[in-house]
Motif scaffolding. Structure first.
Motif, PDB file in Angstrom:
ATOM      1  N   UNK A 459       0.788  -1.066   0.151  1.00 36.64           N
ATOM      2  CA  UNK A 459       0.119  -0.139   0.266  1.00 36.64           C
ATOM      3  C   UNK A 459       1.065   0.860  -0.233  1.00 36.64           C
ATOM      4  N   UNK A 460       1.937   0.833   1.294  1.00 33.41           N
ATOM      5  CA  UNK A 460       3.145   2.402   1.463  1.00 33.41           C
ATOM      6  C   UNK A 460       3.227   2.779  -0.581  1.00 33.41           C
ATOM      7  N   UNK A 461       3.735   1.406  -0.995  1.00 30.15           N
ATOM      8  CA  UNK A 461       4.897   1.628  -2.208  1.00 30.15           C
ATOM      9  C   UNK A 461       3.793   2.661  -3.582  1.00 30.15           C
ATOM     10  N   UNK A 462       2.721   1.704  -3.631  1.00 31.84           N
ATOM     11  CA  UNK A 462       1.263   2.697  -4.157  1.00 31.84           C
ATOM     12  C   UNK A 462       1.390   4.284  -3.766  1.00 31.84           C
ATOM     13  N   UNK A 463       1.056   4.501  -2.635  1.00 33.78           N
ATOM     14  CA  UNK A 463       1.121   5.822  -2.066  1.00 33.78           C
ATOM     15  C   UNK A 463       2.049   6.485  -3.037  1.00 33.78           C
ATOM     16  N   UNK A 464       3.045   6.705  -2.188  1.00 32.00           N
ATOM     17  CA  UNK A 464       4.176   7.119  -2.423  1.00 32.00           C
ATOM     18  C   UNK A 464       4.841   7.591  -4.095  1.00 32.00           C
ATOM     19  N   UNK A 465       4.662   6.532  -4.812  1.00 30.12           N
ATOM     20  CA  UNK A 465       5.196   6.271  -6.425  1.00 30.12           C
ATOM     21  C   UNK A 465       4.035   6.695  -6.823  1.00 30.12           C
ATOM     22  N   UNK A 466       2.932   8.160  -6.199  1.00 39.06           N
ATOM     23  CA  UNK A 466       1.436   7.567  -7.168  1.00 39.06           C
ATOM     24  C   UNK A 466       1.784   9.421  -8.039  1.00 39.06           C
ATOM     25  N   UNK A 473      11.739   4.901  -0.841  1.00 44.23           N
ATOM     26  CA  UNK A 473      12.728   4.274   0.673  1.00 44.23           C
ATOM     27  C   UNK A 473      12.563   3.053   0.502  1.00 44.23           C
ATOM     28  N   UNK A 474      14.498   2.422   1.087  1.00 46.56           N
ATOM     29  CA  UNK A 474      14.512   1.665   0.537  1.00 46.56           C
ATOM     30  C   UNK A 474      13.761   0.524   1.395  1.00 46.56           C
ATOM     31  N   UNK A 475      13.794   0.720   2.369  1.00 47.57           N
ATOM     32  CA  UNK A 475      13.631  -0.207   3.212  1.00 47.57           C
ATOM     33  C   UNK A 475      12.107  -0.806   3.101  1.00 47.57           C
ATOM     34  N   UNK A 476      10.893  -0.586   1.866  1.00 47.85           N
ATOM     35  CA  UNK A 476      10.338  -1.331   1.977  1.00 47.85           C
ATOM     36  C   UNK A 476      11.000  -2.524   0.767  1.00 47.85           C
ATOM     37  N   UNK A 477      11.473  -2.104  -0.795  1.00 50.83           N
ATOM     38  CA  UNK A 477      11.987  -3.386  -1.417  1.00 50.83           C
ATOM     39  C   UNK A 477      11.844  -4.067  -0.511  1.00 50.83           C
ATOM     40  N   UNK A 478      11.862  -4.651   0.053  1.00 47.28           N
ATOM     41  CA  UNK A 478      13.070  -5.884   1.087  1.00 47.28           C
ATOM     42  C   UNK A 478      11.233  -7.024   1.494  1.00 47.28           C
ATOM     43  N   UNK A 479      10.011  -5.688   1.568  1.00 44.70           N
ATOM     44  CA  UNK A 479       8.454  -6.980   2.091  1.00 44.70           C
ATOM     45  C   UNK A 479       8.136  -6.297   1.198  1.00 44.70           C
ATOM     46  N   UNK A 480       7.785  -5.157  -0.647  1.00 41.32           N
ATOM     47  CA  UNK A 480       6.811  -4.971  -1.370  1.00 41.32           C
ATOM     48  C   UNK A 480       7.162  -6.113  -2.175  1.00 41.32           C
ATOM     49  N   UNK A 481       5.886  -7.242  -2.623  1.00 38.19           N
ATOM     50  CA  UNK A 481       5.501  -7.503  -3.731  1.00 38.19           C
ATOM     51  C   UNK A 481       6.075  -7.216  -5.237  1.00 38.19           C
ATOM     52  N   UNK A 482       5.720  -6.164  -5.211  1.00 36.25           N
ATOM     53  CA  UNK A 482       6.236  -5.638  -6.669  1.00 36.25           C
ATOM     54  C   UNK A 482       6.056  -3.730  -6.620  1.00 36.25           C
ATOM     55  N   UNK A 483       7.699  -3.393  -6.994  1.00 32.60           N
ATOM     56  CA  UNK A 483       8.356  -2.499  -6.927  1.00 32.60           C
ATOM     57  C   UNK A 483       7.953  -1.219  -8.582  1.00 32.60           C
ATOM     58  N   UNK A 484       7.240   0.076  -8.915  1.00 37.50           N
ATOM     59  CA  UNK A 484       7.976   0.245 -10.181  1.00 37.50           C
ATOM     60  C   UNK A 484       8.624   0.290 -10.720  1.00 37.50           C
ATOM     61  N   UNK A 485       8.729   1.033 -12.137  1.00 38.33           N
ATOM     62  CA  UNK A 485       9.840   0.952 -12.395  1.00 38.33           C
ATOM     63  C   UNK A 485       9.524   2.941 -11.685  1.00 38.33           C
ATOM     64  N   UNK A 486      11.154   3.514 -11.525  1.00 34.23           N
ATOM     65  CA  UNK A 486      11.160   5.619 -11.851  1.00 34.23           C
ATOM     66  C   UNK A 486      10.573   6.105 -12.882  1.00 34.23           C
ATOM     67  N   UNK A 487      10.174   6.989 -13.137  1.00 34.49           N
ATOM     68  CA  UNK A 487       9.506   7.872 -14.322  1.00 34.49           C
ATOM     69  C   UNK A 487      10.279   9.008 -14.295  1.00 34.49           C
TER      70      UNK A 487
END
Length: 503
Positions: A459-466, A473-487
């Motif tokens: 949920x946090x990844x979706x919020x921040x990358x809107x 934030x690096x710590x989220x990469x450990x737990x998130x199931x999907x990391x969108x590419x940076x535009x």
């Protein structure tokens, strides 16, 4: 004469329409006048250095609640190093007594709207006439007689800063906490003349317009013409209005529904939903109509909303405030601006001081320290509550994540517990980066409230990358199931904050 008009804005993005009004109406003295704007974060000695660089005869300073202490210091320095320089003050902070900041070293203080008064003062100084320190020798100006200020926004202002405009002055309401309640009558500018000025700004590239009218939607004909002006433009602009929550006739509603996402922002003054408290502070409110209009704006328009609530009103308990917040949160998904009550000179709020044991700070912004319902220590907690609320909720950075704090629907209690925890954890309410705040929120939700870490991370990844271009934030990469590419192109909206609130 060499005349300087100046003020200290709260932020660099802000501009002073007041200075430009004074400049526009200085007639033959305009060619001898220069506008210099600063911010409250600028070095005071460097400000004075720039003001005195060309040995001005007169320095006019706009004084507001956010810059009063800095202005007092500036006056003191000017009078020490250049006592012959005439210092003239104006603005809401010096238009009403008692003064709680020392402005005694100023030579003249203009009371109220100053376009004509400042010109007459300069003319009297030029002719060597004796002038009283307090300048309040005429009433409010006839708006149709004033020269418009808008051509005096620079190209740099238009490209980089908010352009403040107004279609009216005054307010018909009598809310006791507000200086606008002193102006019992609303005066409108000539609408066709005004729209012509807006078109000139638009042609120069202005796209960020903020109306300072207290009651934009009071005059239906004027409001519709202004709305039509912006509806006739392409996307890529942001226009801000302060509106009366009870009064949305069909014609205005219909036009607001036509605005595309990210183009219109409405500031809706509520302050309290407690009928007894509203009556006590002379705020007449139709609560049924307010709820109807808020739901309409929320559900049938793409307007970005700011709704205001005040903590510390006379006789309002924390339980009542909590009910206000919960009710508003149920009505709308918008920003809810939480403010702490301030006692401004010129208002009638002091009539409640004895009954409700209202005690305020004597320093700007004159916030309440405690009253009979909210003791000092609890008021301090609520001030931190408002700060964290702005960082975590109103910022839009955690639009969906934040709702996990109150899955039972009790917004106040859920966020109060979080604000208490985060203060104990961080010991500060300032200089908290987005990364650090993300870590705190993640820690609280997963370790205190025991949510699943993967669920919260996603949920946090979706919020921040809107917002495109944001670094996760690096710590989220450990737990998130999907990391969108940076535009890396970033977000091109004028209002990124508004974009973060869109679903």
């Amino acid at each position: 004469m060499n005349i300087i008009l100046t003020t200290l804005n709260a932020r660099y993005a802000h501009t002073s329409i007041a200075l430009r009004y004074l400049y526009a109406n200085l007639k033959e003295y305009q060619r001898e006048t220069e506008i210099l704007e600063f911010t409250i974060n600028d070095n005071i000695h460097e400000i004075v250095e720039k003001l005195l660089k060309n040995s001005p005869s007169v320095i006019g300073i706009g004084v507001y609640i956010w810059n009063a202490l800095e202005v007092s210091t500036i006056i003191d320095i000017i009078k020490k190093v250049s006592p012959e320089t005439i210092v003239v003050l104006g603005g809401p902070e010096v238009s009403h007594t008692p003064y709680r900041v020392d402005f005694s070293k100023a030579d003249h203080i203009i009371i109220g709207e100053g376009e004509n008064k400042f010109y007459n003062l300069i003319d009297s100084i030029k002719r060597g006439l004796i002038i009283d320190k307090s300048v309040d020798n005429e009433g409010v100006p006839v708006l149709s007689s004033l020269n418009m200020p808008y051509e005096f926004y620079s190209d740099h202002d238009i490209q980089n800063r908010i352009i403040y405009v107004e279609a009216s002055r005054g307010c018909p309401f009598k809310c006791e906490f507000c200086l606008s309640s002193i102006d019992k009558k609303v005066r409108d500018f000539e609408i066709e003349k005004l729209l012509n000025e807006f078109q000139k700004l638009w042609d120069r590239g202005a796209r960020n317009f903020k109306f300072i009218d207290r009651t934009f939607n009071l005059n239906i004909e004027k409001s519709n013409k202004v709305l039509d002006f912006f509806l006739g433009k392409d996307d890529g602009f942001l226009v801000h209005f302060e509106v009366i929550p009870e009064f949305f006739p069909k014609s205005i509603k219909d036009k607001i529904t036509e605005f595309k996402p990210g183009t219109i922002q409405l500031e809706v003054g509520i302050q309290t939903l407690n009928e007894d408290i509203a009556y006590r502070i002379n705020r007449k409110m139709d609560f049924e109509k307010i709820e109807e209009n808020l739901r309409f704006l929320e559900e049938q328009t793409d307007a970005h909303l700011h709704v205001d609530l005040i903590i510390g009103l006379p006789g309002e308990s924390l339980e009542s405030f909590a009910d206000n917040l919960n009710r508003l949160g149920d009505m709308t998904n918008c920003e809810i601006q939480l403010g702490v009550l301030k006692k401004l000179s010129g208002t009638t709020l002091d009539r409640h001081d004895k009954t409700y044991k209202m005690i305020y700070s004597d320093l700007p912004p004159y916030e309440i320290l405690q009253n009979s319902d909210i003791p000092f220590l609890k008021m301090q907690e609520m001030k931190r509550f408002t700060r964290y609320w702005d960082l975590a909720f109103n910022s839009g950075n955690f639009k969906q994540t934040i709702k996990k704090l109150w899955i039972d629907g009790d917004i106040f209690s859920g966020f109060y517990k979080f604000s208490t925890w985060i203060y104990n954890r961080s010991k500060t309410t300032y200089q908290i980066s987005l990364n650090r705040l993300s870590e705190y929120l993640f820690e609280y939700l997963t370790e205190v409230l025991d949510f699943n870490k993967t669920e919260i991370a996603d949920i946090m990844v979706a919020d921040i990358t809107k917002i495109n271009g944001r670094k996760l934030p690096g710590f989220l990469r450990e737990f998130a199931t999907y990391i969108p590419p940076i535009n890396k192109g970033g977000n091109k909206d004028i209002g990124k904050r508004q974009a973060r609130h869109r679903d």
